[in-house]
Write a protein that holds these residues in place. Structure first.
Motif, PDB file in Angstrom:
ATOM      1  N   PRO A  68       0.829  -1.222   0.000  1.00 55.14           N
ATOM      2  CA  PRO A  68       0.000   0.000   0.000  1.00 55.14           C
ATOM      3  C   PRO A  68       0.859   1.266   0.000  1.00 55.14           C
ATOM      4  O   PRO A  68       1.855   1.352   0.710  1.00 55.14           O
ATOM      5  CB  PRO A  68      -0.799  -0.101   1.296  1.00 55.14           C
ATOM      6  N   GLY A  69       0.483   2.220  -0.836  1.00 58.55           N
ATOM      7  CA  GLY A  69       1.173   3.498  -0.914  1.00 58.55           C
ATOM      8  C   GLY A  69       2.333   3.519  -1.878  1.00 58.55           C
ATOM      9  O   GLY A  69       2.807   4.587  -2.252  1.00 58.55           O
ATOM     10  N   ASP A  70       2.849   2.355  -2.304  1.00 57.82           N
ATOM     11  CA  ASP A  70       3.973   2.288  -3.236  1.00 57.82           C
ATOM     12  C   ASP A  70       3.457   2.156  -4.664  1.00 57.82           C
ATOM     13  O   ASP A  70       2.427   1.538  -4.907  1.00 57.82           O
ATOM     14  CB  ASP A  70       4.872   1.084  -2.934  1.00 57.82           C
ATOM     15  N   LEU A  71       4.206   2.718  -5.608  1.00 62.01           N
ATOM     16  CA  LEU A  71       3.872   2.558  -7.012  1.00 62.01           C
ATOM     17  C   LEU A  71       4.298   1.154  -7.448  1.00 62.01           C
ATOM     18  O   LEU A  71       5.476   0.818  -7.425  1.00 62.01           O
ATOM     19  CB  LEU A  71       4.578   3.615  -7.864  1.00 62.01           C
ATOM     20  N   THR A  75       0.453   1.386 -10.759  1.00 63.14           N
ATOM     21  CA  THR A  75      -0.683   1.839  -9.963  1.00 63.14           C
ATOM     22  C   THR A  75      -0.307   1.848  -8.481  1.00 63.14           C
ATOM     23  O   THR A  75       0.658   1.206  -8.068  1.00 63.14           O
ATOM     24  CB  THR A  75      -1.921   0.956 -10.201  1.00 63.14           C
ATOM     25  N   THR A  76      -1.075   2.584  -7.709  1.00 63.11           N
ATOM     26  CA  THR A  76      -0.844   2.681  -6.273  1.00 63.11           C
ATOM     27  C   THR A  76      -2.132   2.380  -5.541  1.00 63.11           C
ATOM     28  O   THR A  76      -3.182   2.945  -5.853  1.00 63.11           O
ATOM     29  CB  THR A  76      -0.369   4.108  -5.892  1.00 63.11           C
ATOM     30  N   PHE A  77      -2.061   1.485  -4.560  1.00 60.71           N
ATOM     31  CA  PHE A  77      -3.200   1.214  -3.695  1.00 60.71           C
ATOM     32  C   PHE A  77      -3.097   2.169  -2.512  1.00 60.71           C
ATOM     33  O   PHE A  77      -2.099   2.187  -1.802  1.00 60.71           O
ATOM     34  CB  PHE A  77      -3.192  -0.245  -3.227  1.00 60.71           C
ATOM     35  N   THR A  78      -4.146   2.974  -2.293  1.00 59.67           N
ATOM     36  CA  THR A  78      -4.084   4.012  -1.263  1.00 59.67           C
ATOM     37  C   THR A  78      -4.726   3.596   0.054  1.00 59.67           C
ATOM     38  O   THR A  78      -4.786   4.392   0.986  1.00 59.67           O
ATOM     39  CB  THR A  78      -4.765   5.305  -1.760  1.00 59.67           C
ATOM     40  N   GLY A  79      -5.194   2.363   0.142  1.00 63.92           N
ATOM     41  CA  GLY A  79      -5.800   1.886   1.378  1.00 63.92           C
ATOM     42  C   GLY A  79      -4.758   1.357   2.347  1.00 63.92           C
ATOM     43  O   GLY A  79      -3.557   1.422   2.110  1.00 63.92           O
ATOM     44  N   THR A  80      -5.252   0.819   3.455  1.00 59.46           N
ATOM     45  CA  THR A  80      -4.371   0.234   4.462  1.00 59.46           C
ATOM     46  C   THR A  80      -4.102  -1.231   4.123  1.00 59.46           C
ATOM     47  O   THR A  80      -4.781  -1.831   3.288  1.00 59.46           O
ATOM     48  CB  THR A  80      -5.014   0.313   5.856  1.00 59.46           C
TER      49      THR A  80
END
Length: 142
Positions: A68-71, A75-80
């Motif tokens: 999460p949070g990494d490209l 794409t990037t997953f913005t959740g926890t």
């Protein structure tokens, strides 16, 4: 084992050896091996669709959700991390339900008979999927 037709009327339920329509007892519609096999093809198609879709989503989304949070993969997953695990668990549950549908559909196609045990198994899988999804609604924002 010879083909058996069963009356669909709840008050009748007559079973007759062979393919018979209408019911000789009450005149109602009969469940024949042909209709059971048609339902099997429908279950098989639904199961293949679910397994294919969930497998695709898992392959495409899991790498980004694992970090999460990494490209990742463009794409990037913005959740926890917990949200990612919950989403992937729901994907996995739907995948298992799809496999159960494929199995029961194949049973119906091959035998032309229903199996109460297999039907209960697929319904239990559906109940587990609903429970997992219900829990996911509590974890995911919105």
């Amino acid at each position: 084992m010879p083909a058996v037709s069963t009356c669909l009327a709840p008050s009748c339920g007559t079973k007759v050896e062979g393919t018979v329509d209408p019911c000789p007892n009450c005149g109602g519609k009969m469940r024949t091996p042909r209709t059971v096999r048609a339902m099997g093809w429908l279950l098989l198609a639904c199961g293949v669709f679910l397994v294919g879709l969930m497998s695709y989503l898992w392959v495409v989304l899991a790498p980004a959700m694992a970090h999460p949070g990494d490209l990742t993969g463009g794409t990037t997953f913005t959740g926890t991390a917990e949200q990612a695990r919950t989403i992937l668990t729901v994907f996995g549950a739907v995948l298992v339900f799809g496999l159960g549908s494929i199995g029961y559909g194949l049973w119906l196609i091959v035998t032309g008979r229903r199996s109460i045990a297999m039907m209960i198994g697929v319904l239990v899988l559906a109940a587990v999927l609903i429970a997992i999804s219900w829990r996911a609604m509590a974890v995911l924002p919105g």
